[in-house]
Design an enzyme around this catalytic site. Structure first.
Site, short mmCIF file in Angstrom:
data_model
loop_
_atom_site.label_atom_id
_atom_site.label_comp_id
_atom_site.label_asym_id
_atom_site.label_seq_id
_atom_site.Cartn_x
_atom_site.Cartn_y
_atom_site.Cartn_z
N LYS A 80 0.86 -1.29 0.19
CA LYS A 80 0.09 0.06 -0.06
C LYS A 80 0.82 1.42 0.07
O LYS A 80 1.89 1.21 0.64
CB LYS A 80 -0.81 -0.05 1.23
CG LYS A 80 -2.13 0.95 1.21
CD LYS A 80 -3.23 0.23 0.34
CE LYS A 80 -4.28 1.10 0.12
NZ LYS A 80 -5.27 0.15 -0.27
N GLY A 179 -20.06 7.48 3.05
CA GLY A 179 -19.00 7.73 2.07
C GLY A 179 -19.53 7.20 0.88
O GLY A 179 -19.61 6.24 0.46
N VAL A 180 -19.86 8.65 0.12
CA VAL A 180 -20.38 8.31 -1.43
C VAL A 180 -19.44 8.89 -2.35
O VAL A 180 -19.89 9.63 -3.21
CB VAL A 180 -21.88 8.87 -1.59
CG1 VAL A 180 -22.62 7.91 -0.71
CG2 VAL A 180 -21.91 10.39 -1.11
N VAL A 183 -16.37 4.34 -4.87
CA VAL A 183 -17.02 3.09 -4.55
C VAL A 183 -18.50 3.38 -3.97
O VAL A 183 -19.33 2.93 -4.53
CB VAL A 183 -16.36 2.38 -3.53
CG1 VAL A 183 -17.25 1.02 -3.48
CG2 VAL A 183 -14.86 2.00 -4.14
P1 NAD Z 1 -12.91 7.93 -2.36
O1 NAD Z 1 -11.95 9.27 -1.79
O2 NAD Z 1 -13.47 8.01 -3.55
O3 NAD Z 1 -14.22 8.25 -1.32
C1 NAD Z 1 -14.36 8.55 -0.20
C2 NAD Z 1 -15.35 8.94 0.13
O4 NAD Z 1 -15.92 9.26 1.91
C3 NAD Z 1 -15.84 10.54 -0.23
O5 NAD Z 1 -16.59 10.87 -0.76
C4 NAD Z 1 -15.17 11.36 1.29
O6 NAD Z 1 -15.81 12.77 0.98
C5 NAD Z 1 -15.91 10.41 2.11
N1 NAD Z 1 -15.47 10.94 3.56
C6 NAD Z 1 -14.34 10.85 4.02
N2 NAD Z 1 -14.38 11.01 5.36
C7 NAD Z 1 -15.62 10.79 5.89
C8 NAD Z 1 -16.24 10.66 6.92
N3 NAD Z 1 -15.42 10.91 8.16
N4 NAD Z 1 -17.61 10.31 6.90
C9 NAD Z 1 -18.35 10.12 5.86
N5 NAD Z 1 -17.58 10.40 4.53
C10 NAD Z 1 -16.37 10.64 4.43
O7 NAD Z 1 -12.59 6.62 -1.89
P2 NAD Z 1 -13.11 5.35 -2.50
O8 NAD Z 1 -11.97 4.83 -3.47
O9 NAD Z 1 -14.42 5.25 -2.78
O10 NAD Z 1 -12.61 4.27 -1.25
C11 NAD Z 1 -13.63 4.35 -0.22
C12 NAD Z 1 -13.11 3.23 0.83
O11 NAD Z 1 -12.97 1.99 0.24
C13 NAD Z 1 -11.63 3.46 1.32
O12 NAD Z 1 -11.46 3.28 2.69
C14 NAD Z 1 -10.85 2.76 0.60
O13 NAD Z 1 -9.52 2.13 1.08
C15 NAD Z 1 -11.59 1.44 0.40
N6 NAD Z 1 -11.41 0.58 -0.86
C16 NAD Z 1 -11.66 1.26 -2.25
C17 NAD Z 1 -11.36 0.42 -3.43
C18 NAD Z 1 -11.53 1.34 -4.62
O14 NAD Z 1 -11.52 0.39 -5.65
N7 NAD Z 1 -11.38 2.33 -4.69
C19 NAD Z 1 -11.01 -0.79 -3.18
C20 NAD Z 1 -11.12 -1.57 -2.02
C21 NAD Z 1 -11.32 -0.76 -0.79
#
Ligand code: NAD
Length: 363
Positions: A80, A179-180, A183
């Protein structure tokens, strides 16, 4: 505790601190275990309060990637990248070129992709200087890494519905999505199409408004969403949100989402969820769709093969939940044991530090 103590405790192979004075790019890249293959894990950019928090994230997230790949049956290890800073201030081509050069220094032992606050343009910039970038092969229409993650979470939640609520559709169920972003927004789309009533929280108001307009979602406070009266709670933002404070307040019967490292303390909080009768879909099993996407991109497999694999997360969780019932062992401990078994078996034939990705072309 020193970094070496932590590496010993968690079983990490390597941790690299890198700094580029021109762009201010400051990164920690952690490689946990490369027994099964080169380490693959996304790059997140977060304005951490201090370096120790960034390091902790890198260590825990890279370890999670090892088990994610192992349970998903992928020939990959766990790594990571954590970049410290405010992405909106720092984002530039030169910044991600600097990061790409950090990645190159592993000569294929680490492959990067997207994670929190990184997006496709950033990957494209990295790939201009590094061949060790995955997640760019399938077209935007087919859906990227995050889309694949959301598909996997949706199908994984269906396994949980069958186990806990004896149904396999979200029609009429209330689902809280925390968190929208990349994903969470796609997950909301699938849940809405399947008839779920959505409750959402985010720190980004624009994203919330989109969910309200598109899917009629109700908005709640970010600090209160875990306690909302829903059937399913889907954490899709930061980790550590299943803890001593939140679990006693939860009303959902199922928790499963994209966020990594949801259990603040896996032993303690896994047990606390079970005591409260809440079914936990282990994070690194349900959110493996993105890793599958990244891995299939490297292999050159077809998009339809990829989607079959991602939807297979439902069957994997069906098996984990039924094994859990049969053996009286919690689902997150079953999945850990499955991953550990694969790794220990492979260790009989693999030397440490011997696995590197060989790109099909030279940069
Ligand atoms: P992203 O940055 O696109 O979205 C995260 C969202 O969460 C954002 O809209 C942000 O404003 C919001 N956020 C941040 N802090 C917050 C809080 N305290 N309360 C509510 N909302 C909050 O990230 P992503 O790529 O959608 O990933 C989301 C999670 O999933 C992360 O933990 C990431 O590690 C995990 N993940 C993502 C992937 C992927 O393919 N992108 C794969 C596996 C795991």
């Amino acid at each position: 505790m020193t970094l070496m103590d932590d590496m010993h405790k968690f079983g990490h192979e390597q941790v690299l601190f890198s700094y580029d004075a021109v762009t201010g790019c400051r990164a920690i890249i952690a490689i946990h275990d490369t027994t099964l293959g080169p380490a693959l894990g996304g790059c997140r950019v977060i304005d951490y309060a201090d370096q120790s928090k960034a390091l902790k994230d890198a260590l825990l997230l890279s370890r999670g990637m090892t088990y994610k790949a192992a349970v998903a049956g992928l020939p990959l290890g766990g790594g990571k990248a954590v970049v410290m800073g405010d992405v909106n201030r720092l984002r530039s081509r030169a910044f991600f070129h600097a990061f790409g050069r950090f990645v190159n220094s592993f000569a294929g032992r680490y492959i990067t992709s997207v994670d929190m606050n990184t997006r496709y343009e950033d990957l494209r910039w990295m790939s201009e200087v590094s061949p060790y970038v995955s997640g760019l092969v399938y077209s935007a229409e087919q859906g990227g890494v995050s889309y694949a993650t959301a598909v996997g979470v949706y199908y994984g939640l269906k396994a949980a519905l069958k186990d806990r609520l004896s149904c396999d559709s979200f029609a009429g169920l209330r689902v809280a999505v925390q968190g929208v972003g990349s994903v969470g927004a796609s997950l909301c789309e699938f849940l809405h199409e399947d008839g779920a009533q959505l409750v959402v929280a985010d720190i980004n108001n624009e994203r919330l408004e989109t969910m309200v307009k598109k899917y009629g979602a109700s908005v709640v406070d970010t600090d209160a969403i875990h306690a909302h009266d829903v059937d399913v709670y889907a954490p899709c933002a930061r980790g550590g949100i299943l803890n001593d404070q939140t679990i006693p307040e939860m009303k959902a019967k199922i928790v499963g989402g994209a966020a990594n490292n949801q259990l603040e303390d896996p032993d303690r909080h896994g047990a606390l969820l079970a005591e409260r009768g809440i079914l936990y879909a282990p994070d690194y099993v349900i959110n493996a769709g993105g890793l599958m996407h990244a891995s299939y991109g490297l292999d050159g497999a077809s998009h339809s093969d990829l989607m079959v694999k991602v939807k297979g997360i439902e069957a994997t969780l069906d098996d984990i939940f039924s094994q859990s019932k049969k053996e009286g062992v919690l689902p997150h401990l079953i999945s850990y044991a499955i991953g550990k078994k694969h790794i220990l078996e492979a260790k009989k034939h693999t030397q440490p530090f011997s696995q590197a990705y060989k790109p099909p072309f030279k940069k």
